[in-house]
Design a protein around this motif. Structure first.
Motif, PDB file in Angstrom:
ATOM      1  N   VAL A 160      10.308   9.517   6.043  1.00 53.16           N
ATOM      2  CA  VAL A 160      10.350  10.697   5.180  1.00 53.16           C
ATOM      3  C   VAL A 160      11.483  10.525   4.176  1.00 53.16           C
ATOM      4  CG1 VAL A 160      10.657  13.196   5.118  1.00 53.16           C
ATOM      5  CG2 VAL A 160       9.382  12.150   7.000  1.00 53.16           C
ATOM      6  N   ARG A 161      11.175  10.815   2.923  1.00 52.00           N
ATOM      7  CA  ARG A 161      12.140  10.562   1.856  1.00 52.00           C
ATOM      8  C   ARG A 161      13.402  11.391   2.029  1.00 52.00           C
ATOM      9  NH1 ARG A 161       7.529  10.889  -1.594  1.00 52.00           N
ATOM     10  NH2 ARG A 161       8.106  13.073  -1.977  1.00 52.00           N
ATOM     11  N   VAL A 162      14.529  10.771   1.702  1.00 52.04           N
ATOM     12  CA  VAL A 162      15.828  11.432   1.691  1.00 52.04           C
ATOM     13  C   VAL A 162      16.384  11.300   0.272  1.00 52.04           C
ATOM     14  CG1 VAL A 162      18.159  11.505   2.641  1.00 52.04           C
ATOM     15  CG2 VAL A 162      16.222  10.867   4.105  1.00 52.04           C
ATOM     16  N   VAL A 183       6.501  10.489   2.289  1.00 47.25           N
ATOM     17  CA  VAL A 183       7.022   9.249   2.861  1.00 47.25           C
ATOM     18  C   VAL A 183       7.396   8.293   1.744  1.00 47.25           C
ATOM     19  CG1 VAL A 183       6.452   7.237   4.291  1.00 47.25           C
ATOM     20  CG2 VAL A 183       5.681   9.519   4.975  1.00 47.25           C
ATOM     21  N   CYS A 184       8.529   7.637   1.894  1.00 49.68           N
ATOM     22  CA  CYS A 184       8.984   6.652   0.907  1.00 49.68           C
ATOM     23  C   CYS A 184       8.154   5.381   1.023  1.00 49.68           C
ATOM     24  CB  CYS A 184      10.457   6.344   1.137  1.00 49.68           C
ATOM     25  SG  CYS A 184      11.101   5.006   0.103  1.00 49.68           S
ATOM     26  N   CYS A 233      13.133   7.085  -1.702  1.00 48.01           N
ATOM     27  CA  CYS A 233      14.473   7.507  -1.311  1.00 48.01           C
ATOM     28  C   CYS A 233      15.469   6.972  -2.338  1.00 48.01           C
ATOM     29  CB  CYS A 233      14.833   6.950   0.072  1.00 48.01           C
ATOM     30  SG  CYS A 233      13.779   7.552   1.399  1.00 48.01           S
ATOM     31  N   TYR A 234      16.554   7.703  -2.529  1.00 45.39           N
ATOM     32  CA  TYR A 234      17.519   7.267  -3.522  1.00 45.39           C
ATOM     33  C   TYR A 234      18.111   5.905  -3.162  1.00 45.39           C
ATOM     34  CZ  TYR A 234      21.689   6.979  -6.378  1.00 45.39           C
ATOM     35  OH  TYR A 234      22.650   6.540  -7.267  1.00 45.39           O
ATOM     36  N   LEU A 272       0.834  -1.186   0.000  1.00 45.27           N
ATOM     37  CA  LEU A 272       0.000   0.000   0.000  1.00 45.27           C
ATOM     38  C   LEU A 272       0.870   1.237   0.000  1.00 45.27           C
ATOM     39  CD1 LEU A 272      -2.649  -1.053   2.676  1.00 45.27           C
ATOM     40  CD2 LEU A 272      -2.911  -1.100   0.197  1.00 45.27           C
ATOM     41  N   LEU A 273       0.414   2.258  -0.706  1.00 45.37           N
ATOM     42  CA  LEU A 273       1.127   3.515  -0.712  1.00 45.37           C
ATOM     43  C   LEU A 273       0.888   4.256   0.608  1.00 45.37           C
ATOM     44  CD1 LEU A 273       0.382   4.815  -4.325  1.00 45.37           C
ATOM     45  CD2 LEU A 273       2.565   4.010  -3.441  1.00 45.37           C
ATOM     46  N   PRO A 274       1.886   4.938   1.118  1.00 42.28           N
ATOM     47  CA  PRO A 274       1.698   5.701   2.358  1.00 42.28           C
ATOM     48  C   PRO A 274       0.737   6.856   2.129  1.00 42.28           C
ATOM     49  CG  PRO A 274       3.831   6.172   1.382  1.00 42.28           C
ATOM     50  CD  PRO A 274       3.254   5.038   0.608  1.00 42.28           C
TER      51      PRO A 274
END
Length: 356
Positions: free
Chosen positions: A307-309, A300-301, A322-323, A293-295
């Motif tokens: 939280v995406r970085v 958010v990754c 995130c990379y 499921l997608l957040p």
């Protein structure tokens, strides 16, 4: 010319006078051939620029040379242009007491060369002028000349006057055609009047004379080397012209179709007819439990749920991760973690926000 079996007439009789539909149709025939050939050359040049690029660069000059040879052959052999002969028409000199010779007799030299120049040179110069106007309009939009320069004032005046000149030219042709329809003029085109000729239909005697001349040309035997070469060239040119004439009855439809298909007015219709259907939504293939499921938060990754970085998108699906998460997953599985689309490392696209 009188010994060819000509019959007397002061002007084309009612039965010999072609209808305005025949006259306009033969005018539009060559106008449909050039755009179709131009598109064919363009396709060849784009497919192999090194080999066929010169054809596109010098298309106008090559076309006018071929047109000159073709029209010269038909004027000398049939007293008509290629398109006029295709519609069973011929040219006769104008003037009181003018004899109407058979089509095989040819035109007098004065009318012959005037007809050839007006058939070939005028369309060539008109096309060059239209291209010049188009390039000047583009230059006017992106010009580096200062607004007060004499050159810019000159071509702006030229661009302002060109529509009125073109309207006068087209109006001249329209008025001539209206006068021809009403029986007030012997020519449907000013070019015929300038050449000193008018159009009439071929008679049965003309057709018989043309067939006899063609048979004599193909069966004649020459002995000298120069005469044989000249005869071979004439036969080759005649064969090409004959093939064009007989095959054009079928190919003219396809030439008109290509002209319509690639016209600018038809591009929107083509796009609507050839538009691909909307693809179905992506199917989730063998998804990991953590990425089922997608957040709910867009920052958010989907893989690490944090939280995406260094936000990175996959070009194959458009989802952002995130990379490190995306790099590790794609390197291990060669697919998108959410859609299952085949993905390589070169499909990773770094995203930079205004805040960063």
């Amino acid at each position: 010319m009188a010994e060819v079996g000509a019959h007397l007439t002061a002007a084309p009789a009612g039965g010999d006078r072609p209808s305005v539909f025949e006259a306009v149709a033969q005018d539009s025939l060559m106008a449909a051939v050039k755009p179709a050939l131009q598109h064919l050359v363009k396709v060849l040049a784009e497919s192999n620029p090194a080999r066929y690029g010169f054809l596109w660069h010098w298309f106008d000059e090559i076309y006018v040379l071929l047109d000159l040879l073709l029209q010269q052959h038909y004027l000398a052999r049939c007293s008509a242009s290629f398109s006029e002969n295709f519609y069973s028409l011929k040219r006769i000199p104008m003037g009181e007491g003018t004899r109407q010779p058979l089509a095989t007799a040819g035109l007098p030299k004065r009318q012959h060369w005037k007809s050839l120049l007006l058939l070939v040179l005028v369309p060539y110069l008109k096309g060059k002028l239209e291209k010049l106007v188009s390039s000047l309009r583009e230059e006017d939009e992106y010009s580096i000349h200062p607004p007060s320069s004499s050159w810019k004032r000159f071509y702006r005046a030229f661009l302002a006057a060109y529509p009125y000149v073109n309207m006068t030219w087209e109006g001249w042709f329209l008025i001539q055609q209206l006068c021809y329809i009403l029986g007030k003029a012997e020519h449907h085109s000013p070019m015929l009047k300038l050449a000193g000729v008018c159009l009439v239909r071929l008679t049965a005697e003309d057709i018989q004379a043309l067939e006899k001349k063609w048979a004599e040309t193909t069966s004649s035997q020459t002995h000298s080397f120069t005469s044989r070469v000249q005869s071979a060239l004439r036969r080759a040119l005649g064969g090409i012209a004959f093939s064009l004439s007989t095959g054009l009855s079928v190919s003219v439809f396809f030439l008109q179709f290509l002209d319509w298909w690639y016209s600018s007015e038809n591009q929107e219709t083509i796009k609507s007819l050839t538009a691909l259907p909307t693809p179905p939504p992506p199917v989730h293939l063998e998804q990991e439990p953590s990425s089922a499921l997608l957040p709910s938060l867009k920052t958010v990754c989907p893989l690490c749920r944090r939280v995406r970085v260094n936000a990175t998108a996959l070009a194959t699906s458009g989802f952002v991760f995130c990379y490190r998460c995306a790099h590790a997953y794609v390197k291990a599985h060669q697919r998108c973690p959410l859609t299952g689309y085949a993905t390589e490392l070169q499909h990773l696209v770094k995203l930079y926000s205004p805040e960063s």
